[in-house]
Design a protein around this motif. Structure first.
Motif, short mmCIF file in Angstrom:
data_model
loop_
_atom_site.label_atom_id
_atom_site.label_comp_id
_atom_site.label_asym_id
_atom_site.label_seq_id
_atom_site.Cartn_x
_atom_site.Cartn_y
_atom_site.Cartn_z
N UNK A 48 0.78 -1.29 -0.38
CA UNK A 48 0.37 0.13 0.32
C UNK A 48 0.84 1.33 -0.13
N UNK A 49 1.82 0.95 0.25
CA UNK A 49 2.71 2.48 0.87
C UNK A 49 4.17 2.39 -0.27
N UNK A 50 3.85 2.61 -1.27
CA UNK A 50 5.47 3.03 -2.32
C UNK A 50 6.10 2.02 -2.32
N UNK A 51 5.25 0.64 -2.75
CA UNK A 51 5.51 -1.06 -3.43
C UNK A 51 6.53 -0.53 -4.14
N UNK A 52 7.25 -1.51 -4.28
CA UNK A 52 8.09 -1.73 -6.12
C UNK A 52 8.37 -3.09 -5.88
N UNK A 53 9.04 -2.99 -7.17
CA UNK A 53 8.80 -5.01 -7.51
C UNK A 53 10.46 -5.56 -7.26
N UNK A 54 10.24 -6.60 -6.25
CA UNK A 54 11.24 -6.83 -5.62
C UNK A 54 11.51 -8.10 -5.69
N UNK A 55 12.66 -9.26 -5.19
CA UNK A 55 12.72 -10.51 -5.09
C UNK A 55 13.51 -11.01 -4.34
N UNK A 56 14.16 -12.32 -3.95
CA UNK A 56 15.10 -12.46 -3.56
C UNK A 56 15.29 -14.31 -3.21
N UNK A 57 15.87 -15.14 -2.39
CA UNK A 57 15.63 -15.85 -2.91
C UNK A 57 16.13 -16.79 -1.34
N UNK A 58 15.75 -17.86 -1.19
CA UNK A 58 16.36 -18.71 0.13
C UNK A 58 17.74 -19.91 0.32
N UNK A 59 18.82 -19.80 0.81
CA UNK A 59 19.65 -20.49 -0.02
C UNK A 59 20.20 -21.61 1.39
N UNK A 60 19.58 -23.30 1.44
CA UNK A 60 19.90 -23.52 2.16
C UNK A 60 21.11 -23.60 2.63
N UNK A 61 21.19 -23.59 3.96
CA UNK A 61 23.14 -23.92 4.11
C UNK A 61 23.79 -24.73 4.37
N UNK A 62 22.72 -25.51 4.71
CA UNK A 62 23.50 -26.59 5.47
C UNK A 62 23.83 -27.44 4.15
#
Ligand code: 4AD
Ligand code: MG
Length: 465
Positions: free
Chosen positions: A424-438
């Motif tokens: 609602x407040x200043x949205x922008x395209x964004x993203x990321x990921x999760x690396x399974x560290x183990x």
């Protein structure tokens, strides 16, 4: 002045100097000539140092000849060129102080012979003293440090996201419960109903399955962020790649699309592999010799080549046409099973592959719906030998689309109103990921079971240590 064995072995031109080391006996060998050789390790590097003790050392008869594997010692001595092969230097002891005896050598579970991984797991509190668990611990540390350095060098802020949560990020219902609402000890309201606002949290709480939702809020303020912490999944899978408690690295970038996320992930993995090869050549040589012949060459190949990138629908076509007999049948819409992932990475591409744009029905609510209305901007990175090591996506930044997805998936909005505010407040395209560290530690070391790359594994019916 106590010195680590790592610094001692790396230093040169010091013959004749005196020094002092502290550590544990790996082996003792006595020669007929009336002297003993101790292999002493302190965990600072793969190799122990060889210590020569002559019979003129005052406690030679009374103590040195009684030393067994596992005893803790504090040794002063003179640095000498080593005549044996392997190491350039050894220590000629001037004094040997026994700091801690092994009470009953016959029962010491880490005797110097080769043990099975199962045996080591049953003694998880002593296994860091072995070659293999020591090497894993150092490589694990090197990977963690390299990850922090990678993000730090690129201006990312490290955000500490909470462990206790009220929301199910992945929507898979695999959360461990922390608290239920107190049904018995709470006061009643004026209307005679239980006053849940007096409960400790006032809501049911769980251990987090992912820090993503929280880190998104920092992303939409600090632009480049990551979280790196323990995450929990109550999935009852007894496999060599699942833990109930595992560590996850989750970067999140603003003003970014799916391709930016994939690029970041590929760059990060290559950076980490390079760091391990330069920083831990001793441990990696051990893994290549004893655990997995390809431990080193595999990483070298990855550093020098691009990952494969394909859309989910291409992955399905490859699997349908390959002629392989899979246990789970393949058709558009299925979630890729481990056998499919491994086929793609191991047999077809023979290198890491990034699969993009999965059907929305098999993915989480927060992933951005593509223009086709059927797929979402998701990505998984599959690696030979292990399958999925990274899962990520571009996030749905449009409130109306997000709400529609939540409705479709029956996700109650009340816990996630704050998350919807971000749209609602200043949205922008964004993203990321999760690396399974183990999983990345398994991959790098070639250790076949994820239980052997985390110090104290938590899996179904296993929480002894
Ligand atoms: O694919 P997952 O479930 O993605 C997420 O949790 C997203 N919220 C990440 C994000 O976009 N920020 O999990 C990410 C990775 C998987 O690719 C896998 O490597 C690892 O976490 N993982 C596990 N590792 C060990 N044991 C388990 N039970 C795991 N479940 C997932
Ligand atoms: Mg996943």
């Amino acid at each position: 002045q106590v010195e680590s064995i790592d610094t001692l072995l790396k230093s040169s031109q010091r013959e004749g100097d005196t020094t002092r080391v502290q550590g544990w006996i790996r082996t003792r060998r006595d020669s007929k000539a009336g002297l003993s050789f101790l292999a002493v390790h302190d965990g600072s590097c793969f190799d122990p140092i060889q210590v020569v003790v002559e019979s003129n050392v005052n406690n030679y008869q009374s103590e040195v000849l009684r030393l067994t594997t596992g005893c803790a010692v504090d040794i002063e001595g003179t640095i000498k060129a080593s005549e044996g092969k392997g190491q350039a230097i050894e220590l000629l002891a001037t004094s040997v102080t026994v700091v801690g005896w092994v009470e009953d050598p016959d029962t010491y579970p880490m005797s110097p012979k080769r043990h099975t991984m199962e045996h080591l797991r049953e003694h998880a509190h002593l296994r860091p003293r072995t070659n293999v668990s020591g090497a894993v611990a150092r490589v694990r540390n090197a990977i963690a440090q390299a990850i922090h350095r990678f993000f730090h060098e690129r201006g990312f802020n490290y955000i500490h996201t909470p462990i206790i949560t009220a929301s199910d990020c992945e929507g898979a219902g695999e959360m461990f419960r922390v608290s239920t609402l107190d049904q018995t000890n709470l006061p009643l309201t004026d209307k005679g109903e239980v006053d849940y606002s007096q409960d400790f949290f006032g809501e049911e709480t769980f251990l987090t399955v992912s820090g993503q939702l929280n880190v998104e809020s920092y992303c939409l303020a600090l632009s480049k962020v990551y979280t790196f912490g323990p995450t929990f999944r109550a999935e009852n899978s007894n496999t060599t790649r699942h833990l109930a408690e595992f560590w996850m690295v989750e970067p999140e970038i603003a003003f970014a699309d799916l391709a930016d996320c994939a690029n970041l992930a590929e760059e990060m993995l290559k950076y980490v592999f390079k760091a391990v090869l330069t920083e831990r050549p001793d441990d990696m040589a051990f893994f290549a010799e004893r655990i997995d012949k390809e431990a080193i060459s595999r990483l070298e190949n990855i550093i020098d080549n691009d990952f494969a990138r394909i859309n989910y629908c291409e992955a399905i076509e490859i699997l349908e046409k390959c002629g392989e007999k899979f246990e789970f049948p393949v058709s558009w819409g299925i979630d890729l099973a481990s056998e499919h992932e491994r086929y793609l990475a191991e047999k077809h591409f023979k290198k890491p592959v990034i699969v993009l744009n999965y059907p929305k029905d098999i993915k989480a609510f927060y992933m951005r719906v593509n223009d086709d209305g059927k797929t979402v901007a998701a990505m998984d990175i599959l690696a030979p030998g292990i399958g999925e090591i990274i899962g990520g996506s571009q996030r749905e930044e449009r409130l109306d689309k997000l709400d529609a997805r939540m409705d479709e998936m029956d996700i109650p909005k009340e816990h996630l109103d704050w998350y919807r505010d971000l749209r609602r407040y200043g949205t922008v395209p964004h993203g990321g990921f999760g690396l399974g560290f183990d999983r990345i530690v398994s991959y790098v070391t070639g250790m076949g079971n994820i239980r052997d790359v985390i110090p104290f594994p938590r899996t179904p019916r296993n929480v002894k240590f």
